[in-house]
Scaffold this active site. Structure first.
Site, PDB file in Angstrom:
ATOM      1  N   LYS A  32       0.854  -1.194   0.000  1.00 36.18           N
ATOM      2  CA  LYS A  32       0.000   0.000   0.000  1.00 36.18           C
ATOM      3  C   LYS A  32       0.884   1.235   0.000  1.00 36.18           C
ATOM      4  CE  LYS A  32      -2.394   1.610   3.727  1.00 36.18           C
ATOM      5  NZ  LYS A  32      -2.155   3.059   3.758  1.00 36.18           N
ATOM      6  N   ASP A  59      -3.486   4.323  -1.722  1.00 37.93           N
ATOM      7  CA  ASP A  59      -4.430   4.736  -0.666  1.00 37.93           C
ATOM      8  C   ASP A  59      -4.402   6.254  -0.513  1.00 37.93           C
ATOM      9  OD1 ASP A  59      -6.005   4.806   1.657  1.00 37.93           O
ATOM     10  OD2 ASP A  59      -4.348   4.223   2.970  1.00 37.93           O
ATOM     11  N   LYS A  61      -7.366   8.115  -0.644  1.00 37.53           N
ATOM     12  CA  LYS A  61      -8.652   8.493  -0.010  1.00 37.53           C
ATOM     13  C   LYS A  61      -9.216   9.784  -0.583  1.00 37.53           C
ATOM     14  CE  LYS A  61      -7.511   6.399   4.482  1.00 37.53           C
ATOM     15  NZ  LYS A  61      -6.069   6.163   4.377  1.00 37.53           N
ATOM     16  N   LEU A  62      -9.536   9.780  -1.865  1.00 37.27           N
ATOM     17  CA  LEU A  62     -10.030  11.000  -2.506  1.00 37.27           C
ATOM     18  C   LEU A  62     -11.382  11.422  -1.935  1.00 37.27           C
ATOM     19  CD1 LEU A  62      -7.746  10.117  -4.430  1.00 37.27           C
ATOM     20  CD2 LEU A  62      -9.127  10.927  -6.317  1.00 37.27           C
ATOM     21  N   ASN A  67     -16.474  16.333 -10.044  1.00 37.61           N
ATOM     22  CA  ASN A  67     -15.673  16.580 -11.248  1.00 37.61           C
ATOM     23  C   ASN A  67     -14.177  16.451 -10.964  1.00 37.61           C
ATOM     24  OD1 ASN A  67     -15.555  17.452 -14.081  1.00 37.61           O
ATOM     25  ND2 ASN A  67     -14.484  19.213 -13.214  1.00 37.61           N
ATOM     26  N   THR A 122     -10.556   3.483  10.769  1.00 34.80           N
ATOM     27  CA  THR A 122     -10.398   2.583  11.925  1.00 34.80           C
ATOM     28  C   THR A 122      -9.799   3.313  13.129  1.00 34.80           C
ATOM     29  OG1 THR A 122      -8.383   1.832  10.796  1.00 34.80           O
ATOM     30  CG2 THR A 122     -10.274   0.356  10.752  1.00 34.80           C
ATOM     31  N   ARG A 214       2.653  -0.630  10.736  1.00 32.43           N
ATOM     32  CA  ARG A 214       3.761  -0.548  11.693  1.00 32.43           C
ATOM     33  C   ARG A 214       4.187  -1.878  12.298  1.00 32.43           C
ATOM     34  NH1 ARG A 214       0.664   4.478  14.334  1.00 32.43           N
ATOM     35  NH2 ARG A 214      -1.012   3.288  13.388  1.00 32.43           N
TER      36      ARG A 214
HETATM   37  O1  C5P Z   1       0.441   0.951  11.097  1.00 34.63           O
HETATM   38  P1  C5P Z   1      -0.995   0.500  10.878  1.00 34.63           P
HETATM   39  O2  C5P Z   1      -1.112  -1.012  10.764  1.00 34.63           O
HETATM   40  O3  C5P Z   1      -1.953   1.104  11.862  1.00 34.63           O
HETATM   41  O4  C5P Z   1      -1.340   1.069   9.423  1.00 34.63           O
HETATM   42  C1  C5P Z   1      -2.630   1.058   8.868  1.00 34.63           C
HETATM   43  C2  C5P Z   1      -2.600   1.694   7.530  1.00 34.63           C
HETATM   44  O5  C5P Z   1      -3.907   1.660   6.964  1.00 34.63           O
HETATM   45  C3  C5P Z   1      -2.170   3.162   7.499  1.00 34.63           C
HETATM   46  O6  C5P Z   1      -1.419   3.361   6.308  1.00 34.63           O
HETATM   47  C4  C5P Z   1      -3.457   3.938   7.430  1.00 34.63           C
HETATM   48  O7  C5P Z   1      -3.313   5.150   6.721  1.00 34.63           O
HETATM   49  C5  C5P Z   1      -4.362   2.975   6.667  1.00 34.63           C
HETATM   50  N1  C5P Z   1      -5.793   3.094   6.909  1.00 34.63           N
HETATM   51  C6  C5P Z   1      -6.369   2.949   8.161  1.00 34.63           C
HETATM   52  N2  C5P Z   1      -7.723   3.055   8.332  1.00 34.63           N
HETATM   53  C7  C5P Z   1      -8.529   3.272   7.282  1.00 34.63           C
HETATM   54  C8  C5P Z   1      -7.967   3.406   6.004  1.00 34.63           C
HETATM   55  C9  C5P Z   1      -6.596   3.283   5.858  1.00 34.63           C
HETATM   56  O8  C5P Z   1      -5.638   2.709   9.130  1.00 34.63           O
HETATM   57  N3  C5P Z   1      -9.835   3.309   7.446  1.00 34.63           N
END
Ligand code: C5P
Length: 238
Positions: A32, A59, A61-62, A67, A122, A214
């Protein structure tokens, strides 16, 4: 796409990505690319990862007027990512525009990237959603509403937490992707995430893919950690 472990390459630049990927040499990963890396390196980072044979979730997230999202998606389609996303909060018209843009930007004979919508991040708790976004329903109802809206708009699935995947399938039916970040081993630090689940829980909930950042990227031995994650997620030895 189904049954994937997507590694979030949340690094500051391409050199850090190169360093991280060295011990994975020869493996085809699903990675990602998020805002930090894309804003630093631009589309070239996607092309480079693609040329190395990796699958890419871009990723970004637009969330803008229809338009603008359509035009942006037309450009992103040219990068031939496997998966892109928008915020469902942008509305049905915006999501439909995103798809139109992707279709317009996908060359004949190529597959258009799958497009999913973020329901509630999340990192958002029910209390935060109710206070900050002034959404007066439960977090689950908000996620289910956004999932249904996303389906109506014709998108391929949603980003949600593993806790909501079963209800989403019940509400909108199968064949709809549920991509779930916020995944942690029971012993991992939670960080800024709020709606976390273990890989085993996500597996039992039948989610399409988990996104892990992470816990792998900051591990002392990322390859070993990745293999432990695969085992925990798919229940197979690697
Ligand atoms: O480090 P971690 O496992 O928390 O990373 C989660 C990844 O998923 C991050 O890149 C974060 O931007 C992305 N993300 C998220 N929740 C969402 C959409 C994307 O944590 N709803």
């Amino acid at each position: 796409m189904e049954n994937s472990l997507i590694i979030a390459l949340d690094f500051a630049n391409g050199n850090e990505v190169d360093k991280f990927l060295v011990p994975f040499e020869g493996r085809k990963l699903f990675v990602k690319v998020g805002m930090e890396l894309f804003y630093q390196e631009g589309p070239a980072i996607v092309t480079k990862l693609k040329e190395s044979g990796h699958q890419i979730f871009l990723d970004l997230k637009l969330h803008d007027i229809p338009n603008t999202v359509k035009s942006a998606m037309t450009r992103l389609a040219g990068l031939q990512c496997d998966l892109v996303n928008v915020h469902a909060a942008g509305g049905k018209e915006m999501m439909m525009a995103a798809l139109e843009g992707l279709e317009a930007g996908t060359a004949a004979g190529q597959k258009r990237p799958s497009c999913i919508a973020v329901t509630q991040l999340t990192s958002t708790s029910e209390k935060q959603m109710q206070n900050d976004q002034l959404i007066p329903v439960s977090l689950k109802d908000s996620v289910l509403h956004y999932a249904a809206l996303t389906k109506e708009a014709g998108l391929d699935g949603v980003v949600c937490s593993a806790w909501e995947a079963v209800d989403i399938r019940e509400k909108v039916g199968g064949g709809f992707l549920t991509v779930t970040p916020g995944i942690r081993m029971a012993t991992d630090a939670v960080g800024d995430q709020k709606r976390v689940a273990t890989p085993q829980f996500a597996h039992n909930a039948g989610v399409s893919a988990i996104v892990v950042g992470r816990s792998i990227t900051r591990s002392a031995d990322p390859v070993k950690s990745y293999e432990q994650w695969l085992e925990a997620w798919k229940g197979e030895k690697y």
